[in-house]
Design a protein around this motif. Structure first.
Motif, PDB file in Angstrom:
ATOM      1  N   SER A   1      10.197  46.016   9.999  1.00  0.00           N
ATOM      2  CA  SER A   1       9.953  45.633   8.608  1.00  0.00           C
ATOM      3  C   SER A   1       8.810  44.636   8.493  1.00  0.00           C
ATOM      4  O   SER A   1       8.637  43.750   9.333  1.00  0.00           O
ATOM      5  CB  SER A   1      11.231  45.039   7.995  1.00  0.00           C
ATOM      6  OG  SER A   1      11.719  43.979   8.785  1.00  0.00           O
TER       7      SER A   1
ATOM      8  N   ASP B   1      10.126  37.670   1.782  1.00  0.00           N
ATOM      9  CA  ASP B   1      11.490  37.137   1.858  1.00  0.00           C
ATOM     10  C   ASP B   1      11.724  36.003   0.857  1.00  0.00           C
ATOM     11  O   ASP B   1      10.845  35.160   0.647  1.00  0.00           O
ATOM     12  CB  ASP B   1      11.744  36.520   3.248  1.00  0.00           C
ATOM     13  CG  ASP B   1      11.856  37.550   4.362  1.00  0.00           C
ATOM     14  OD1 ASP B   1      12.104  38.734   4.082  1.00  0.00           O
ATOM     15  OD2 ASP B   1      11.708  37.140   5.537  1.00  0.00           O
TER      16      ASP B   1
ATOM     17  N   GLY C   1       7.406  37.660   5.822  1.00  0.00           N
ATOM     18  CA  GLY C   1       8.487  37.792   6.799  1.00  0.00           C
ATOM     19  C   GLY C   1       8.585  39.227   7.259  1.00  0.00           C
ATOM     20  O   GLY C   1       7.641  40.001   7.155  1.00  0.00           O
TER      21      GLY C   1
ATOM     22  N   PHE D   1       8.940  45.921   1.063  1.00  0.00           N
ATOM     23  CA  PHE D   1      10.329  45.610   1.465  1.00  0.00           C
ATOM     24  C   PHE D   1      10.633  44.144   1.126  1.00  0.00           C
ATOM     25  O   PHE D   1       9.807  43.268   1.372  1.00  0.00           O
ATOM     26  CB  PHE D   1      10.452  45.844   2.980  1.00  0.00           C
ATOM     27  CG  PHE D   1      11.777  45.462   3.578  1.00  0.00           C
ATOM     28  CD1 PHE D   1      12.777  46.403   3.742  1.00  0.00           C
ATOM     29  CD2 PHE D   1      12.016  44.152   4.004  1.00  0.00           C
ATOM     30  CE1 PHE D   1      13.997  46.047   4.312  1.00  0.00           C
ATOM     31  CE2 PHE D   1      13.234  43.800   4.567  1.00  0.00           C
ATOM     32  CZ  PHE D   1      14.224  44.754   4.716  1.00  0.00           C
TER      33      PHE D   1
ATOM     34  N   TRP E   1      13.715  41.061   1.323  1.00  0.00           N
ATOM     35  CA  TRP E   1      15.035  40.585   1.763  1.00  0.00           C
ATOM     36  C   TRP E   1      15.274  39.211   1.156  1.00  0.00           C
ATOM     37  O   TRP E   1      14.393  38.348   1.171  1.00  0.00           O
ATOM     38  CB  TRP E   1      15.091  40.492   3.293  1.00  0.00           C
ATOM     39  CG  TRP E   1      16.402  39.981   3.803  1.00  0.00           C
ATOM     40  CD1 TRP E   1      17.597  40.639   3.806  1.00  0.00           C
ATOM     41  CD2 TRP E   1      16.663  38.695   4.390  1.00  0.00           C
ATOM     42  NE1 TRP E   1      18.575  39.845   4.354  1.00  0.00           N
ATOM     43  CE2 TRP E   1      18.038  38.645   4.720  1.00  0.00           C
ATOM     44  CE3 TRP E   1      15.869  37.581   4.664  1.00  0.00           C
ATOM     45  CZ2 TRP E   1      18.632  37.540   5.313  1.00  0.00           C
ATOM     46  CZ3 TRP E   1      16.456  36.458   5.262  1.00  0.00           C
ATOM     47  CH2 TRP E   1      17.832  36.453   5.581  1.00  0.00           C
TER      48      TRP E   1
ATOM     49  N   ASN F   1      13.774  45.494  14.061  1.00  0.00           N
ATOM     50  CA  ASN F   1      14.799  45.844  13.092  1.00  0.00           C
ATOM     51  C   ASN F   1      14.238  46.664  11.927  1.00  0.00           C
ATOM     52  O   ASN F   1      13.395  46.175  11.180  1.00  0.00           O
ATOM     53  CB  ASN F   1      15.385  44.524  12.579  1.00  0.00           C
ATOM     54  CG  ASN F   1      16.505  44.730  11.614  1.00  0.00           C
ATOM     55  OD1 ASN F   1      17.101  45.806  11.559  1.00  0.00           O
ATOM     56  ND2 ASN F   1      16.802  43.694  10.854  1.00  0.00           N
ATOM     57  N   ILE F   2      14.719  47.895  11.828  1.00  0.00           N
ATOM     58  CA  ILE F   2      14.362  48.783  10.714  1.00  0.00           C
ATOM     59  C   ILE F   2      15.299  49.986  10.824  1.00  0.00           C
ATOM     60  O   ILE F   2      16.043  50.108  11.789  1.00  0.00           O
ATOM     61  CB  ILE F   2      12.851  49.170  10.748  1.00  0.00           C
ATOM     62  CG1 ILE F   2      12.379  49.763   9.420  1.00  0.00           C
ATOM     63  CG2 ILE F   2      12.523  50.140  11.882  1.00  0.00           C
ATOM     64  CD1 ILE F   2      12.531  48.853   8.226  1.00  0.00           C
TER      65      ILE F   2
ATOM     66  N   TRP G   1      22.279  48.146   9.502  1.00  0.00           N
ATOM     67  CA  TRP G   1      22.083  49.486  10.080  1.00  0.00           C
ATOM     68  C   TRP G   1      23.295  49.925  10.878  1.00  0.00           C
ATOM     69  O   TRP G   1      23.583  51.116  10.966  1.00  0.00           O
ATOM     70  CB  TRP G   1      20.810  49.518  10.943  1.00  0.00           C
ATOM     71  CG  TRP G   1      19.611  49.107  10.150  1.00  0.00           C
ATOM     72  CD1 TRP G   1      18.860  47.975  10.318  1.00  0.00           C
ATOM     73  CD2 TRP G   1      19.054  49.792   9.009  1.00  0.00           C
ATOM     74  NE1 TRP G   1      17.878  47.916   9.370  1.00  0.00           N
ATOM     75  CE2 TRP G   1      17.960  49.002   8.554  1.00  0.00           C
ATOM     76  CE3 TRP G   1      19.362  50.976   8.341  1.00  0.00           C
ATOM     77  CZ2 TRP G   1      17.182  49.370   7.459  1.00  0.00           C
ATOM     78  CZ3 TRP G   1      18.588  51.341   7.248  1.00  0.00           C
ATOM     79  CH2 TRP G   1      17.517  50.542   6.816  1.00  0.00           C
TER      80      TRP G   1
ATOM     81  N   PRO H   1      16.389  29.457  10.198  1.00  0.00           N
ATOM     82  CA  PRO H   1      16.524  30.330  11.370  1.00  0.00           C
ATOM     83  C   PRO H   1      15.984  31.754  11.173  1.00  0.00           C
ATOM     84  O   PRO H   1      16.013  32.545  12.108  1.00  0.00           O
ATOM     85  CB  PRO H   1      18.037  30.370  11.610  1.00  0.00           C
ATOM     86  CG  PRO H   1      18.661  29.947  10.353  1.00  0.00           C
ATOM     87  CD  PRO H   1      17.658  29.211   9.524  1.00  0.00           C
ATOM     88  N   THR H   2      15.479  32.064   9.980  1.00  0.00           N
ATOM     89  CA  THR H   2      14.987  33.434   9.745  1.00  0.00           C
ATOM     90  C   THR H   2      13.909  33.788  10.771  1.00  0.00           C
ATOM     91  O   THR H   2      12.972  33.025  10.975  1.00  0.00           O
ATOM     92  CB  THR H   2      14.384  33.565   8.324  1.00  0.00           C
ATOM     93  OG1 THR H   2      15.319  33.034   7.399  1.00  0.00           O
ATOM     94  CG2 THR H   2      14.062  35.006   7.999  1.00  0.00           C
TER      95      THR H   2
HETATM   96  P1  AMP Z   1      16.129  37.707  12.076  1.00  0.00           P
HETATM   97  O1  AMP Z   1      16.375  36.383  11.416  1.00  0.00           O
HETATM   98  O2  AMP Z   1      15.336  37.602  13.343  1.00  0.00           O
HETATM   99  O3  AMP Z   1      17.350  38.532  12.239  1.00  0.00           O
HETATM  100  O4  AMP Z   1      15.200  38.560  11.071  1.00  0.00           O
HETATM  101  C1  AMP Z   1      14.802  38.121   9.809  1.00  0.00           C
HETATM  102  C2  AMP Z   1      13.891  39.157   9.147  1.00  0.00           C
HETATM  103  O5  AMP Z   1      14.552  40.424   9.078  1.00  0.00           O
HETATM  104  C3  AMP Z   1      13.552  38.772   7.716  1.00  0.00           C
HETATM  105  O6  AMP Z   1      12.204  38.346   7.638  1.00  0.00           O
HETATM  106  C4  AMP Z   1      13.831  40.022   6.887  1.00  0.00           C
HETATM  107  O7  AMP Z   1      12.728  40.415   6.116  1.00  0.00           O
HETATM  108  C5  AMP Z   1      14.154  41.098   7.913  1.00  0.00           C
HETATM  109  N1  AMP Z   1      15.274  41.954   7.494  1.00  0.00           N
HETATM  110  C6  AMP Z   1      16.391  41.602   6.819  1.00  0.00           C
HETATM  111  N2  AMP Z   1      17.191  42.679   6.608  1.00  0.00           N
HETATM  112  C7  AMP Z   1      16.560  43.751   7.172  1.00  0.00           C
HETATM  113  C8  AMP Z   1      16.876  45.151   7.312  1.00  0.00           C
HETATM  114  N3  AMP Z   1      17.999  45.666   6.813  1.00  0.00           N
HETATM  115  N4  AMP Z   1      15.996  45.941   7.964  1.00  0.00           N
HETATM  116  C9  AMP Z   1      14.853  45.407   8.468  1.00  0.00           C
HETATM  117  N5  AMP Z   1      14.514  44.122   8.380  1.00  0.00           N
HETATM  118  C10 AMP Z   1      15.337  43.282   7.747  1.00  0.00           C
END
Ligand code: AMP
Length: 310
Positions: free
Chosen positions: A12, A16, A30, A82, A84, A126-127, A153, A233-234
């Motif tokens: 992704s 955010d 993000g 996208f 979040w 993550n996607i 997912w 922590p994002t």
């Molecule tokens: P993390 O904190 O490393 O798990 O990842 C955070 C990032 O994941 C954020 O910047 C979001 O934009 C992204 N994110 C959140 N939900 C999803 C999803 N369902 N699919 C892909 N990316 C996502």
């Protein structure tokens, strides 16, 4: 770093909205592919595959390009990027999703540019796991394919995710995701189950409690960095994975000993990421900062062997 093998990253690219007890940001850059790409670029050039909408600010494109992220695989299409939205309470290990808008990812079909198809190091950030599979189908013969995912997912695309796991060498999950996917309370048991699903190495991220690498040949337990100030922590998991695969690509060495070093580099990048919102801290590092924190990790984890008879 001309000699380093490039890393291909799909995932992704996001705008955010994030709130933590220490502040909030809106429409911040993000996305899993962005965090992991920036972390990986400290070690290796990155080829990013993703999609953004017409609302994606040009300054973010310029920022990524300035960090030597090759954007030939990033499409800009009609529609919205996208998004979040989430928040954290005082337990910063637990992200609470308020809203996920797939937007342009809903109809995205990744087309891997011809010049990317020989990529040896591939990170499926993550996607949608169906997109991860479409990327794998287009890569000729990866030396190391690594995937990550999340609860969204696991709940909505479990079968596709199981297909991805069959085809990768290393799977990253956090502890809650590993428990959820395997229906097991024990992390070690879950890791063993994951190994049976396909990957030869499983890396379980435990937020502020470090990370565990499990393979047929054993366990490696990495500590976390004792940070007193955590703001957001994002992206920690993505920074971990980006630092990990970037380091492995830069050394072109997938031995167990080198993967252990890569886990520490991953932990190092993640520990910087959480110090500030969005990409603020992660994008302002020097190689000296990274090396110094790597050495501190070694210090934290070091202890003496027992004397022969005592
Ligand atoms: P993390 O904190 O490393 O798990 O990842 C955070 C990032 O994941 C954020 O910047 C979001 O934009 C992204 N994110 C959140 N939900 C999803 C999803 N369902 N699919 C892909 N990316 C996502």
């Amino acid at each position: 770093m001309p000699e380093s093998k490039p890393v291909l990253i799909v995932g992704s690219v996001a705008l955010d909205n994030v709130r933590t007890p220490f502040g909030e940001v809106e429409d911040a850059l993000g996305g899993a592919a962005v965090y992991s790409s920036i972390a990986a670029t400290y070690f290796a050039p990155v080829r990013l595959v993703g999609v953004v909408g017409e609302d994606f600010p040009e300054k973010h494109v310029q920022f990524l390009a300035s960090r030597r992220v090759d954007l030939a695989g990033m499409q800009k299409v009609p529609g919205k990027t996208f998004r979040w939205s989430g928040y954290y309470e005082f337990d910063l290990n637990q992200a609470h999703t308020l809203d996920t808008k797939l937007n342009v990812f809903q109809h995205f079909r990744p087309t891997i540019p011809q010049q990317y198809r020989d990529s040896k190091y591939v990170f499926l950030a993550n996607i949608d796991p169906d997109l991860q599979l479409q990327v794998l189908d287009q890569i000729e013969s990866p030396k190391l394919a690594v995937c990550d995912t999340m609860n969204f997912w696991i709940e909505s695309k479990r079968d596709s995710l199981l297909e991805v796991l069959k085809r990768v060498d290393i799977a990253f999950l956090n502890d809650a995701e590993a428990r959820q996917l395997c229906g097991s309370f024990s992390i070690i048991k879950a890791a063993r189950q994951l190994l049976e699903m396909g990957p030869s190495v499983v890396i379980i991220k435990k937020g502020e409690h470090g990370a565990l690498m499990v393979s047929e040949s054993g366990y490696f337990s990495a500590p976390s960095y004792p940070l007193e100030e955590v703001r957001d922590p994002t992206g920690a998991g993505d920074s971990f994975a980006g630092g990990f695969i970037g380091y492995v690509a830069s050394t072109d060495d997938i031995s167990e000993a080198n993967l252990r070093k890569a886990v520490i580099f991953g932990s190092t990048l993640a520990s910087f990421d959480v110090e500030d919102f969005s990409l603020r801290r992660l994008s302002s590092l020097t190689t000296k900062d990274i090396a110094a924190r790597y050495c501190e990790f070694k210090q934290i984890a070091q202890f003496e062997a027992l004397a022969a008879n005592g």
